[in-house]
Design a protein around this motif. Sequence first.
Motif, PDB file in Angstrom:
ATOM      1  N   PRO A 103       9.207  16.373 -13.555  1.00  0.00           N
ATOM      2  CA  PRO A 103       8.688  16.142 -12.213  1.00  0.00           C
ATOM      3  C   PRO A 103       7.414  15.318 -12.244  1.00  0.00           C
ATOM      4  CG  PRO A 103       8.164  18.358 -12.947  1.00  0.00           C
ATOM      5  CD  PRO A 103       9.047  17.766 -14.001  1.00  0.00           C
ATOM      6  N   GLY A 104       7.138  14.630 -11.147  1.00  0.00           N
ATOM      7  CA  GLY A 104       5.924  13.835 -11.072  1.00  0.00           C
ATOM      8  C   GLY A 104       6.079  12.504 -11.768  1.00  0.00           C
ATOM      9  N   PRO A 105       4.999  11.700 -11.727  1.00  0.00           N
ATOM     10  CA  PRO A 105       5.079  10.377 -12.343  1.00  0.00           C
ATOM     11  C   PRO A 105       5.146  10.486 -13.860  1.00  0.00           C
ATOM     12  CG  PRO A 105       2.868  10.813 -11.526  1.00  0.00           C
ATOM     13  CD  PRO A 105       3.709  11.947 -11.083  1.00  0.00           C
ATOM     14  N   ALA A 106       6.283  10.205 -14.435  1.00  0.00           N
ATOM     15  CA  ALA A 106       6.445  10.325 -15.885  1.00  0.00           C
ATOM     16  C   ALA A 106       7.638   9.516 -16.350  1.00  0.00           C
ATOM     17  CB  ALA A 106       6.632  11.799 -16.285  1.00  0.00           C
ATOM     18  N   GLY A 107       7.557   9.006 -17.563  1.00  0.00           N
ATOM     19  CA  GLY A 107       8.709   8.408 -18.207  1.00  0.00           C
ATOM     20  C   GLY A 107       8.732   6.908 -18.306  1.00  0.00           C
ATOM     21  N   GLY A 108       7.814   6.196 -17.618  1.00  0.00           N
ATOM     22  CA  GLY A 108       7.906   4.748 -17.540  1.00  0.00           C
ATOM     23  C   GLY A 108       7.268   3.978 -18.672  1.00  0.00           C
ATOM     24  N   LEU A 109       6.298   4.566 -19.364  1.00  0.00           N
ATOM     25  CA  LEU A 109       5.627   3.859 -20.443  1.00  0.00           C
ATOM     26  C   LEU A 109       6.414   4.008 -21.734  1.00  0.00           C
ATOM     27  CD1 LEU A 109       1.777   4.363 -19.905  1.00  0.00           C
ATOM     28  CD2 LEU A 109       2.998   2.206 -20.205  1.00  0.00           C
ATOM     29  N   ALA A 110       7.588   3.410 -21.722  1.00  0.00           N
ATOM     30  CA  ALA A 110       8.501   3.496 -22.860  1.00  0.00           C
ATOM     31  C   ALA A 110       9.434   2.297 -22.813  1.00  0.00           C
ATOM     32  CB  ALA A 110       9.307   4.797 -22.802  1.00  0.00           C
ATOM     33  N   GLU A 111      10.113   2.045 -23.904  1.00  0.00           N
ATOM     34  CA  GLU A 111      11.044   0.919 -23.931  1.00  0.00           C
ATOM     35  C   GLU A 111      12.206   1.133 -22.975  1.00  0.00           C
ATOM     36  OE1 GLU A 111      11.070  -1.249 -28.116  1.00  0.00           O
ATOM     37  OE2 GLU A 111      11.433   0.915 -28.360  1.00  0.00           O
ATOM     38  N   TYR A 112      12.592   2.396 -22.757  1.00  0.00           N
ATOM     39  CA  TYR A 112      13.666   2.741 -21.825  1.00  0.00           C
ATOM     40  C   TYR A 112      13.223   3.930 -20.974  1.00  0.00           C
ATOM     41  CZ  TYR A 112      16.503  -0.191 -24.870  1.00  0.00           C
ATOM     42  OH  TYR A 112      16.978  -1.263 -25.608  1.00  0.00           O
ATOM     43  N   ALA A 113      13.669   3.947 -19.739  1.00  0.00           N
ATOM     44  CA  ALA A 113      13.302   5.036 -18.840  1.00  0.00           C
ATOM     45  C   ALA A 113      14.456   5.362 -17.918  1.00  0.00           C
ATOM     46  CB  ALA A 113      12.072   4.660 -18.021  1.00  0.00           C
ATOM     47  N   VAL A 114      14.479   6.586 -17.443  1.00  0.00           N
ATOM     48  CA  VAL A 114      15.439   7.016 -16.432  1.00  0.00           C
ATOM     49  C   VAL A 114      14.748   6.954 -15.081  1.00  0.00           C
ATOM     50  CG1 VAL A 114      16.797   8.944 -15.548  1.00  0.00           C
ATOM     51  CG2 VAL A 114      16.724   8.491 -18.002  1.00  0.00           C
ATOM     52  N   VAL A 115      15.365   6.299 -14.113  1.00  0.00           N
ATOM     53  CA  VAL A 115      14.787   6.150 -12.772  1.00  0.00           C
ATOM     54  C   VAL A 115      15.809   6.569 -11.729  1.00  0.00           C
ATOM     55  CG1 VAL A 115      13.281   4.265 -13.522  1.00  0.00           C
ATOM     56  CG2 VAL A 115      15.518   3.727 -12.545  1.00  0.00           C
ATOM     57  N   GLY A 116      15.327   6.886 -10.542  1.00  0.00           N
ATOM     58  CA  GLY A 116      16.211   7.283  -9.461  1.00  0.00           C
ATOM     59  C   GLY A 116      16.812   6.081  -8.755  1.00  0.00           C
ATOM     60  N   VAL A 117      18.108   6.119  -8.507  1.00  0.00           N
ATOM     61  CA  VAL A 117      18.779   5.023  -7.804  1.00  0.00           C
ATOM     62  C   VAL A 117      18.185   4.842  -6.409  1.00  0.00           C
ATOM     63  CG1 VAL A 117      20.970   4.312  -6.764  1.00  0.00           C
ATOM     64  CG2 VAL A 117      20.930   5.200  -9.106  1.00  0.00           C
ATOM     65  N   LYS A 118      17.937   5.945  -5.698  1.00  0.00           N
ATOM     66  CA  LYS A 118      17.412   5.867  -4.334  1.00  0.00           C
ATOM     67  C   LYS A 118      15.933   5.495  -4.295  1.00  0.00           C
ATOM     68  CE  LYS A 118      20.733   9.003  -2.174  1.00  0.00           C
ATOM     69  NZ  LYS A 118      20.922  10.243  -1.387  1.00  0.00           N
ATOM     70  N   ARG A 119      15.287   5.507  -5.447  1.00  0.00           N
ATOM     71  CA  ARG A 119      13.872   5.153  -5.514  1.00  0.00           C
ATOM     72  C   ARG A 119      13.687   3.777  -6.154  1.00  0.00           C
ATOM     73  NH1 ARG A 119      11.189   9.669  -4.156  1.00  0.00           N
ATOM     74  NH2 ARG A 119       9.173   8.820  -4.789  1.00  0.00           N
ATOM     75  N   SER A 120      14.721   2.947  -6.030  1.00  0.00           N
ATOM     76  CA  SER A 120      14.716   1.627  -6.666  1.00  0.00           C
ATOM     77  C   SER A 120      15.195   0.563  -5.688  1.00  0.00           C
ATOM     78  CB  SER A 120      15.629   1.627  -7.904  1.00  0.00           C
ATOM     79  OG  SER A 120      15.239   2.610  -8.841  1.00  0.00           O
ATOM     80  N   THR A 121      14.822  -0.674  -5.980  1.00  0.00           N
ATOM     81  CA  THR A 121      15.288  -1.823  -5.218  1.00  0.00           C
ATOM     82  C   THR A 121      15.364  -3.018  -6.145  1.00  0.00           C
ATOM     83  OG1 THR A 121      14.951  -3.089  -3.164  1.00  0.00           O
ATOM     84  CG2 THR A 121      13.012  -2.675  -4.498  1.00  0.00           C
ATOM     85  N   LEU A 122      16.168  -4.007  -5.789  1.00  0.00           N
ATOM     86  CA  LEU A 122      16.243  -5.223  -6.594  1.00  0.00           C
ATOM     87  C   LEU A 122      14.919  -5.975  -6.532  1.00  0.00           C
ATOM     88  CD1 LEU A 122      19.773  -6.601  -5.624  1.00  0.00           C
ATOM     89  CD2 LEU A 122      19.085  -5.736  -7.872  1.00  0.00           C
ATOM     90  N   LYS A 123      14.496  -6.501  -7.662  1.00  0.00           N
ATOM     91  CA  LYS A 123      13.286  -7.326  -7.693  1.00  0.00           C
ATOM     92  C   LYS A 123      13.603  -8.706  -7.130  1.00  0.00           C
ATOM     93  CE  LYS A 123      11.956  -9.686 -11.268  1.00  0.00           C
ATOM     94  NZ  LYS A 123      11.790 -11.016 -10.618  1.00  0.00           N
TER      95      LYS A 123
END
Length: 358
Positions: A103-123
């Motif tokens: 839970p909370g902001p975690a997981g992004g400072l890595a070569e690979y991360a798991v993200v939520g589909v609904k919390r994403s958008t195309l760049k």
Amino acid sequence: MQAATVSQHGGSLDEVVRVANGVVKPALRRGKGEMVVRVLACALAPGDVRVWSGECDLMQSPGFFPYIPGGDVCGVVEDVEPGAPFKVGDVVISMFGPSAAGPGPAGGLAEYAVVGVKRSTLKPPSLSPLEGAALASSGLTAFTAAAKIRPSDRVLVLGGAGGVGSSIVQLARRRGASFVAATSTQRELVASLGAHVVHDYTREEWWTLPAYKAAPFDIVFDCVGGLAGWPTCSASGAVKSASQGGRWITIVPDEPNFHIHSVGQALGHLRPILGRAIASRAWPPTTRVRPRYTYHLGIDPVHLLGATADAAAKGEFKVVLDSASPLPFTADGVLKAFHLQRSKHAHGKLVVQVAPHA
């Protein structure tokens, strides 16, 4: 894979924050609305410091150690379930939220991360991955908060050089504000974003200036908190009363270094916020001598993340990066990012470039 890790709450950043090899690459959990991305860039936010410190562990805690920090990322989709609105190879912007990393902001400072589909958008193609990661949460906060600006409003942004404030300054001009003032020690930067006047808060108390008492502000965005916020300024006469249409929108509470370890502390933190919001609305309009108070909780409508990215791509605002960005994905780079974020003196967003990109 390589990843930054935090081994405990609190303690010296230099001792608990590491960049390690051999960390297990995250796998896609079927049916969870997630996807795996190869991270290109990761932006830090105040929440990353709160998670490390443990000061708000009731609501922001990874639940296990070591954990991987960082929640706002731009990356390339590596794995996603069929039927999702994204496909392998898409470059996406994703903002923090519950994930396989905890839970909370975690997981992004890595070569690979798991993200939520609904919390994403195309760049959008016109935005760089650094800009994409930087606008994921602070850009969305600014975009939704600035929607409250009316044409011809006189606007004040407290903390005009920060990640949220720098975007609000620009959006205020785009939305037809007649006058935009800001507080910052970075006069040239904030003026270049469109502010008519920039006050160095270390040298002057803007709320005492006769010019603002003669022509008070319609709306104030408080991106700083602290003693120069609502308690000191709202009754100064430099901001219109609620009966005159005055509004005060708090992005950061009065005490930015709040601690929430229990339900009681959470209620204690919310009590004055709710009290101000109710009082500024409940009294008869003619007796409302202070502005209408709103606490922008940071619970932004995630479905507007795409609209936020599109607005940046169209030039409605540009994402401001701190001069230290991009920081390298090394132990020194990650530590520097954390120290700068903790100092609260970053001017713009702090972004770590995790992988090379065009």
